[in-house]
Every structure is written in structure tokens, then in C-alpha cells.
Enzyme design. Sequence first.
Site, PDB file in Angstrom:
ATOM      1  N   CYS A  69      -2.423   2.738   9.147  1.00 49.75           N
ATOM      2  CA  CYS A  69      -3.447   1.783   8.698  1.00 49.75           C
ATOM      3  C   CYS A  69      -4.658   1.793   9.621  1.00 49.75           C
ATOM      4  CB  CYS A  69      -2.889   0.365   8.663  1.00 49.75           C
ATOM      5  SG  CYS A  69      -1.541   0.115   7.518  1.00 49.75           S
TER       6      CYS A  69
ATOM      7  N   HIS B 165       0.860  -1.185   0.000  1.00 48.22           N
ATOM      8  CA  HIS B 165       0.000   0.000   0.000  1.00 48.22           C
ATOM      9  C   HIS B 165       0.896   1.235   0.000  1.00 48.22           C
ATOM     10  CE1 HIS B 165      -3.838  -1.860   2.032  1.00 48.22           C
ATOM     11  NE2 HIS B 165      -4.118  -1.557   0.782  1.00 48.22           N
TER      12      HIS B 165
HETATM   13  N1  ARG Z   1      -4.250  -7.138   6.457  1.00 52.49           N
HETATM   14  C1  ARG Z   1      -4.609  -5.919   5.826  1.00 52.49           C
HETATM   15  C2  ARG Z   1      -4.577  -6.100   4.319  1.00 52.49           C
HETATM   16  O1  ARG Z   1      -3.683  -6.719   3.826  1.00 52.49           O
HETATM   17  C3  ARG Z   1      -3.690  -4.831   6.239  1.00 52.49           C
HETATM   18  C4  ARG Z   1      -4.102  -3.487   5.734  1.00 52.49           C
HETATM   19  C5  ARG Z   1      -3.147  -2.423   6.122  1.00 52.49           C
HETATM   20  N2  ARG Z   1      -3.704  -1.159   5.884  1.00 52.49           N
HETATM   21  C6  ARG Z   1      -3.071  -0.138   5.296  1.00 52.49           C
HETATM   22  N3  ARG Z   1      -3.665   1.002   5.239  1.00 52.49           N
HETATM   23  N4  ARG Z   1      -1.874  -0.298   4.751  1.00 52.49           N
HETATM   24  O2  ARG Z   1      -5.434  -5.627   3.610  1.00 52.49           O
END
Ligand code: ARG
Length: 278
Positions: A271, A177
Site C-alpha cells: 500500500c 483491495h
Molecule cells: N486507509 C486507506 C483506505 O482505506 C488504506 C489504503 C490501503 N492501500 C492499499 N493499497 N490497499 O483507503
Amino acid sequence: MVIVKDERMSRKRTYLMCPPERFTVAYAINPWMDTSAPVDVELALKQWQLLRETLARLGHTVHVLPAQDGLPDMVYAANGAFTVDGTAFGARFRYPQRTAEAAAHRAFYEEQGTWAYVEPTEINEGEGDFAYLPDAYGGMILAGYGFRTEAVAHSHAQEALGRPAISLQLVDPRFYHLDVALAALDDGNIAYYPGAFSAGSQRILAQLFPDALLADEADALAFGLNLVSDGRNVVLNAEATGLAAKLTAAGYTPVLVELSELKKGGGSVKCCVAELRP
Ligand code: ARG
């Protein structure tokens, strides 16, 4: 009299968070998730609570979205939407395990009654892949693609929000991300780890943000860039000590928080925190 030049100014923020009451690592959709590693929900909740209190202590408003059964990743509230100037550009998740989270966020915005909510047609994971710099060139969106959000969603966000969106390509699956590779430090400047981006995107970032704070791989792997800043106070993962020192040198005030349990899901401070921009 001592004149402090460039004193960093904080601005009051409004955030949305969701408690990790249902948190677990039951599936693996990013390289950080290991379904065989045990998760301590009590500890996750305690760490999350401390993060929430830290943001409140800094003077910010924190809204809480109730956790829902069967949605273990809902604690990562940043992925639920992306808001700019009263418009909420909704999320559409890449993986079916998280699909239902979008509706929970939509309900929150509709219940507040003050937002224009835009239902997306393409995959985008909210603030996970969108950052907003209100003072950069009059208001600019930075948008990541490569692992989760579809690049075409960037132009949809641009149209819905009326701000230019700069598409940046993520190339390292550990930084799947945008918000684990880049963060807004204040209204006009960013910190980022160049190695997470394609060569062309690195050039774009260098051109747009010549004064950016550059993080190294160790900072990024410690989830240091997954930070929340109010322009002065920068709340970040306690393990990111190198980045904390660089922030201090640049005049920011690092505020370290422990989020080891939530790292097991592949996320940290940012996150867990969606910023609401009314
Ligand atoms: N386990 C989640 C996923 O893979 C983690 C999300 C992390 N969020 C972020 N904003 N980077 O979707």
C-alpha cells in the site's frame, strides 16, 4: 559443481512513496481502521523510513511524493495511479476523504514529463486494485472490484494500457483491495489468498496461475500478501511468518519489515509503494 535450478532473478525497480507525516486514523473507510485507537506518528515515520531504506538497499530507486495537509491516507501511495509501459492510468478515489490525493499523483507524473497520463472517469484506486504481470500471457492486468474500484474501470484501464484486464471479484471486506489479497511475485507468477475471492474468480486464478503460491487466512490477515517483490527479494510485513516460510521454500528471499503503525490504516508494505513502470 552445484547447479541451482530455478534461481530467482531480481529486476531493478522504480517506486513512489509518500511519508506518513500527516498519518492519523481520523475516519474509518475499511474494517481495519479504528478511530479510537491512538496512532504514533513518530513510529509510523520510523517504520516507513526503514521500508524506504530497505528498498534502496536492494538496489531500487525510490521517489518521494511530499505529504499534504488533510490527507492522512496519502502514505498509501499505491492507490494514486497504475502505470504500465509509460502510461499512468490515474486514480479516482471512492471516498471524499481521499479524493484530493489523485491530483497530487497526477502532478508528480506531469512533472516527470515522461508519462502519458490518463484521467479516469470511473472510480479506481490505482495499484490498490490493479496488478501487472509483464510476462503472463505477454502482459496481463489483474483487476479487483467489489469494494473500491468499479468493474467498469477495468475495461477503461485495459483500453488505456493496451493489456488484457482480468476482473476478479473481492468478497471479504477485510480484503477490500486486490493488493491485500493478491501480489505479483515476479513477472509471471502470483501469490494470493483464495478466500478473498468469489468462487468464479477463484476458478479463473487457478486456471491462469496453476503454479501460484497460495496463502492461508492467517498470512492474509497478517497483511502478508500486501508485499513488494523485485522477482527475488520479497519485502513483506514481519508478522506474516507463515508466508515468509512458503516464499523461502519457493526460492524467494523474504525481507521482513515492521509496519505495525500503518496497519492501523488498513495497509502494509505494498500500500505504501507504487511501482513506476516507464
Ligand atoms: N486507509 C486507506 C483506505 O482505506 C488504506 C489504503 C490501503 N492501500 C492499499 N493499497 N490497499 O483507503
